[in-house]
Design a protein around this motif. Structure first.
Motif, PDB file in Angstrom:
ATOM      1  N   ARG A  51       0.840  -1.209   0.000  1.00  0.00           N
ATOM      2  CA  ARG A  51       0.000   0.000   0.000  1.00  0.00           C
ATOM      3  C   ARG A  51       0.873   1.256   0.000  1.00  0.00           C
ATOM      4  NH1 ARG A  51      -2.751   3.599   3.427  1.00  0.00           N
ATOM      5  NH2 ARG A  51      -4.815   4.101   2.634  1.00  0.00           N
ATOM      6  N   ARG A  52       1.890   1.274   0.844  1.00  0.00           N
ATOM      7  CA  ARG A  52       2.757   2.451   0.941  1.00  0.00           C
ATOM      8  C   ARG A  52       3.493   2.715  -0.378  1.00  0.00           C
ATOM      9  NH1 ARG A  52       8.377   2.738   3.974  1.00  0.00           N
ATOM     10  NH2 ARG A  52       8.996   2.305   1.871  1.00  0.00           N
ATOM     11  N   MET A  55       1.077   4.040  -3.082  1.00  0.00           N
ATOM     12  CA  MET A  55       0.751   5.459  -2.883  1.00  0.00           C
ATOM     13  C   MET A  55       1.958   6.332  -3.233  1.00  0.00           C
ATOM     14  SD  MET A  55      -2.362   5.487  -2.181  1.00  0.00           S
ATOM     15  CE  MET A  55      -2.557   7.191  -1.770  1.00  0.00           C
TER      16      MET A  55
END
Length: 172
Positions: A51-52, A55
């Motif tokens: 996820r990091r 993004m």
């Protein structure tokens, strides 16, 4: 079928056998519970980083696009980061180690350069310029090379401009 694709099933089979052998070896050295916990922790870390990194890649792409800069550097960096996080998320000690290495900055830079070179080889020069910006060339200094004599241009259609497109050899 492309030549390289016929080896994919064999490579996947070898990867699974390698993962199992390493898991058994770590299980014997540390204990089965510790090996399972290590795989679980690596997969959980991979999911968080997925996820990091996603993004981060999206923000880098948008910032480059907003600044009017070629987004290729941010895209390749994001792809390498996502690949590293995905390899960490996949259960396995070897894939987790490779994924973790792809997240280390020096290794990430090397992988990013490799992705860029591979992309530049597979796309046209114009697309590569749009993605990565102007290319740099190395100029060797030394004995001057003989320059070919220019040929007279061929005049087509009485010298009027005609429409056409440039097609690179081997790219149709």
């Amino acid at each position: 079928m492309r030549r390289g694709l016929r080896f994919v099933p064999l490579a996947l089979l070898l990867a699974v056998v390698l993962e199992l052998a390493v898991f058994v070896g770590v299980g014997r050295a540390l204990g089965f519970g510790a090996a399972v916990l290590l795989v679980f922790a690596a997969s959980l870390l991979g999911l968080v980083l997925l996820r990091r990194e996603g993004m981060r890649a999206w923000r880098g792409f948008r910032a480059a696009a907003a600044a009017g800069q070629p987004p290729g550097g941010q895209v390749t960096d994001g792809l390498v980061g996502l690949a590293g996080a995905l390899l960490l998320a996949v259960p396995g000690l070897v894939s987790g180690l490779v994924g973790l290495l792809l997240l280390v900055p020096p290794v990430r830079r090397l992988a990013r350069a490799g992705v860029r070179r591979a992309t530049e080889r597979r796309v046209s020069s114009m697309v590569a310029g749009d993605l990565f910006g102007p290319r740099t060339v190395r100029v060797r200094q030394g004995a001057p090379q003989p320059t070919p004599q220019p040929q007279q241009p061929v005049v087509v259609d009485g010298g009027r401009a005609i429409e056409g497109e440039i097609v690179e050899p081997g790219r149709h």
